[in-house]
Design a protein around this motif. Structure first.
Motif, PDB file in Angstrom:
ATOM      1  N   VAL A 146      41.064  53.175  38.190  1.00 21.05           N
ATOM      2  CA  VAL A 146      39.680  52.911  38.583  1.00 21.05           C
ATOM      3  C   VAL A 146      38.962  54.259  38.536  1.00 21.05           C
ATOM      4  CG1 VAL A 146      38.148  52.104  40.423  1.00 21.05           C
ATOM      5  CG2 VAL A 146      40.335  50.977  40.068  1.00 21.05           C
ATOM      6  N   THR A 168      51.706  43.559  39.600  1.00 25.26           N
ATOM      7  CA  THR A 168      50.834  44.739  39.726  1.00 25.26           C
ATOM      8  C   THR A 168      51.236  45.486  40.982  1.00 25.26           C
ATOM      9  OG1 THR A 168      49.005  43.587  38.660  1.00 25.26           O
ATOM     10  CG2 THR A 168      48.440  45.527  39.916  1.00 25.26           C
ATOM     11  N   MET A 172      34.376  47.899  41.413  1.00 27.12           N
ATOM     12  CA  MET A 172      33.537  46.761  41.807  1.00 27.12           C
ATOM     13  C   MET A 172      33.148  46.876  43.270  1.00 27.12           C
ATOM     14  SD  MET A 172      35.209  43.366  40.296  1.00 27.12           S
ATOM     15  CE  MET A 172      36.854  43.974  40.251  1.00 27.12           C
ATOM     16  N   TYR A 232      38.585  52.938  47.838  1.00 17.11           N
ATOM     17  CA  TYR A 232      37.660  51.939  47.289  1.00 17.11           C
ATOM     18  C   TYR A 232      38.134  50.520  47.572  1.00 17.11           C
ATOM     19  CZ  TYR A 232      41.171  52.261  43.623  1.00 17.11           C
ATOM     20  OH  TYR A 232      42.360  52.294  42.955  1.00 17.11           O
ATOM     21  N   SER A 264      49.019  50.930  39.211  1.00 14.58           N
ATOM     22  CA  SER A 264      47.750  51.601  39.471  1.00 14.58           C
ATOM     23  C   SER A 264      48.016  53.085  39.630  1.00 14.58           C
ATOM     24  CB  SER A 264      47.136  51.076  40.765  1.00 14.58           C
ATOM     25  OG  SER A 264      47.040  49.685  40.671  1.00 14.58           O
ATOM     26  N   GLY A 298      47.255  43.322  48.154  1.00 11.33           N
ATOM     27  CA  GLY A 298      48.188  44.105  48.911  1.00 11.33           C
ATOM     28  C   GLY A 298      49.204  44.776  47.988  1.00 11.33           C
ATOM     29  N   GLU A 299      50.300  45.189  48.573  1.00 10.09           N
ATOM     30  CA  GLU A 299      51.336  45.806  47.746  1.00 10.09           C
ATOM     31  C   GLU A 299      52.529  44.842  47.667  1.00 10.09           C
ATOM     32  OE1 GLU A 299      51.720  48.124  45.545  1.00 10.09           O
ATOM     33  OE2 GLU A 299      53.787  47.442  45.440  1.00 10.09           O
TER      34      GLU A 299
HETATM   35  N1  SAM Z   1      48.877  47.386  45.426  1.00  8.89           N
HETATM   36  C1  SAM Z   1      48.872  47.016  44.035  1.00  8.89           C
HETATM   37  C2  SAM Z   1      48.270  48.110  43.186  1.00  8.89           C
HETATM   38  O1  SAM Z   1      47.923  49.158  43.730  1.00  8.89           O
HETATM   39  O2  SAM Z   1      48.176  47.924  41.989  1.00  8.89           O
HETATM   40  C3  SAM Z   1      48.234  45.679  43.725  1.00  8.89           C
HETATM   41  C4  SAM Z   1      46.968  45.319  44.413  1.00  8.89           C
HETATM   42  S1  SAM Z   1      45.560  46.305  44.010  1.00  8.89           S
HETATM   43  C5  SAM Z   1      44.311  45.488  45.007  1.00  8.89           C
HETATM   44  C6  SAM Z   1      45.240  45.781  42.360  1.00  8.89           C
HETATM   45  C7  SAM Z   1      44.219  46.565  41.573  1.00  8.89           C
HETATM   46  O3  SAM Z   1      42.936  46.373  42.126  1.00  8.89           O
HETATM   47  C8  SAM Z   1      44.465  48.057  41.547  1.00  8.89           C
HETATM   48  O4  SAM Z   1      44.563  48.472  40.196  1.00  8.89           O
HETATM   49  C9  SAM Z   1      43.227  48.624  42.194  1.00  8.89           C
HETATM   50  O5  SAM Z   1      42.898  49.853  41.640  1.00  8.89           O
HETATM   51  C10 SAM Z   1      42.202  47.566  41.909  1.00  8.89           C
HETATM   52  N2  SAM Z   1      41.056  47.592  42.804  1.00  8.89           N
HETATM   53  C11 SAM Z   1      41.049  47.532  44.150  1.00  8.89           C
HETATM   54  N3  SAM Z   1      39.782  47.570  44.643  1.00  8.89           N
HETATM   55  C12 SAM Z   1      38.967  47.628  43.557  1.00  8.89           C
HETATM   56  C13 SAM Z   1      37.557  47.675  43.385  1.00  8.89           C
HETATM   57  N4  SAM Z   1      36.740  47.658  44.435  1.00  8.89           N
HETATM   58  N5  SAM Z   1      37.083  47.722  42.120  1.00  8.89           N
HETATM   59  C14 SAM Z   1      37.920  47.731  41.050  1.00  8.89           C
HETATM   60  N6  SAM Z   1      39.255  47.690  41.150  1.00  8.89           N
HETATM   61  C15 SAM Z   1      39.773  47.644  42.380  1.00  8.89           C
END
Ligand code: SAM
Length: 329
Positions: A159, A91, A189, A21, A115, A64-65
């Motif tokens: 999510v 995060t 989202m 996603y 996550s 990113g990570e």
């Molecule tokens: N890599 C890290 C992680 O996995 O937590 C930090 C970045 S990640 C983009 C941060 C959060 O954004 C994660 O909890 C992920 O599940 C959420 N996320 C990413 N795409 C999303 C979306 N389209 N809708 C809702 N949450 C989203």
């Protein structure tokens, strides 16, 4: 309107997972070149000389990570030492946390959000786009290490995707019962992957609350974070369950944050990319801190307008050009 005092800083756009996603298969992600990323020194200088004088005191490192970012522990130490830092959090997907949890804790990081979308290795691997050896176990150990090291509270972000992990909601919520863990259910989202899950890709938080309520009951929690989550408790549980409902409810009036991308763009609202400003170019061209402060201040002044009126039309290209991994989720 709340005071806008919370900056989410993306450290890198790359990730070692490819959650369907977030970084959908088939999407061409043009990764930033390393010279395009803000350096640690630039991040510290923006935080200290531009954001802190404007009242920012809370910071979250993301991507990113973020655990893939070289020099992460040093950056955490530098930010944690700044006199106006009240809160610094991270995060992560926890895959590399086993080795990094202790050094990060020692450097001054006290809060981590992880996550975790599934407790079932096959589902986890499917969501995270993994086709080789399962990465669930190492992720889970990373989470346990963070817990042992003393990260408290420990938050787990889920999510919920219909037909993929919605059957696990109760098992994930149950993690809050015996430990002081806080499970946050996030509505998907349509950023980065508007088509993947069809018309209605998210499950309303109220439906999820209903499932939990039916099994254990659910009471409002008096432990509130500083964020958009609505927080509840399973009666008798040590931790909480929370709901971030950006699709079914609008929490713009509680939004206290802006986001800085890894390449230095400041975004007023996750759902708005038309209003963002480029801080890196100014910084590299020698603009002084006051000029940058005034640019940021302008953005903060119009943020409420952007939040309320433009969150449904925050892109002029029909769909968002940056995925969550590129914005900094
Ligand atoms: N890599 C890290 C992680 O996995 O937590 C930090 C970045 S990640 C983009 C941060 C959060 O954004 C994660 O909890 C992920 O599940 C959420 N996320 C990413 N795409 C999303 C979306 N389209 N809708 C809702 N949450 C989203």
């Amino acid at each position: 309107m709340p005071k806008i005092d919370y900056l989410r800083i993306s450290l890198i756009d790359k990730c070692n997972f490819r959650c369907q996603y977030c970084m959908p298969e088939g999407t061409e992600l043009d990764y930033l070149l390393s010279q395009e990323l803000l350096t640690n020194r630039e991040i510290v200088s923006l935080v200290r000389d531009v954001f802190m004088p404007l009242g920012f005191t809370k910071f979250r490192l993301t991507g990113g990570e973020p655990l893939l970012r070289p020099g992460l522990v040093d950056l955490v130490r530098d930010l944690a030492r700044l006199p106006m830092t009240e809160d610094i959090a991270l995060t992560t997907n926890a895959f590399l946390l086993g080795k990094l949890a202790q050094p990060l804790y020692n450097a001054g990081l006290k809060r981590i959000n992880i996550s975790l979308d599934s407790l079932i290795p096959e589902t986890f691997d499917k969501i995270t786009g993994n086709r080789g050896k399962s990465r669930w176990q190492q992720t889970w150990s990373g989470i346990l290490t963070a817990h042992q090291v003393g990260f408290d509270p420990l938050k787990l972000n889920v999510v919920v995707i219909p037909g993929v992990n919605d059957t696990e909601v109760l098992d994930l919520a149950a993690l809050s019962i015996d430990r002081n863990w806080h499970i946050r259910f996030i509505e998907f989202m349509p950023i980065g992957n508007s088509q993947l899950f069809g018309e209605k890709a998210w499950i309303d938080s109220e439906a999820i609350r209903g499932w939990i309520r039916q099994k254990w009951g659910l009471t409002e929690s008096n432990i509130k974070g500083n964020g958009p989550a609505d927080v509840f408790k399973i009666p008798g549980a040590k931790g909480t369950v929370g709901f971030i409902s950006q699709m079914s409810e609008c929490f713009c009036d509680r939004c206290n944050r802006v986001r800085l991308s890894a390449d230095g763009w400041l975004r007023p609202c996750l759902l708005n990319e038309t209003g963002q400003i480029d801080l890196k170019t100014g910084l590299r061209n020698g603009k002084d801190a006051r000029e940058l402060q005034s640019q940021v201040n302008q953005l903060l002044l119009i943020k409420p307008e952007i939040n309320f009126k433009e969150r449904d039309s925050g892109t002029d290209k029909g769909s968002y050009t940056r995925t969550m991994s590129q914005i900094g989720g």
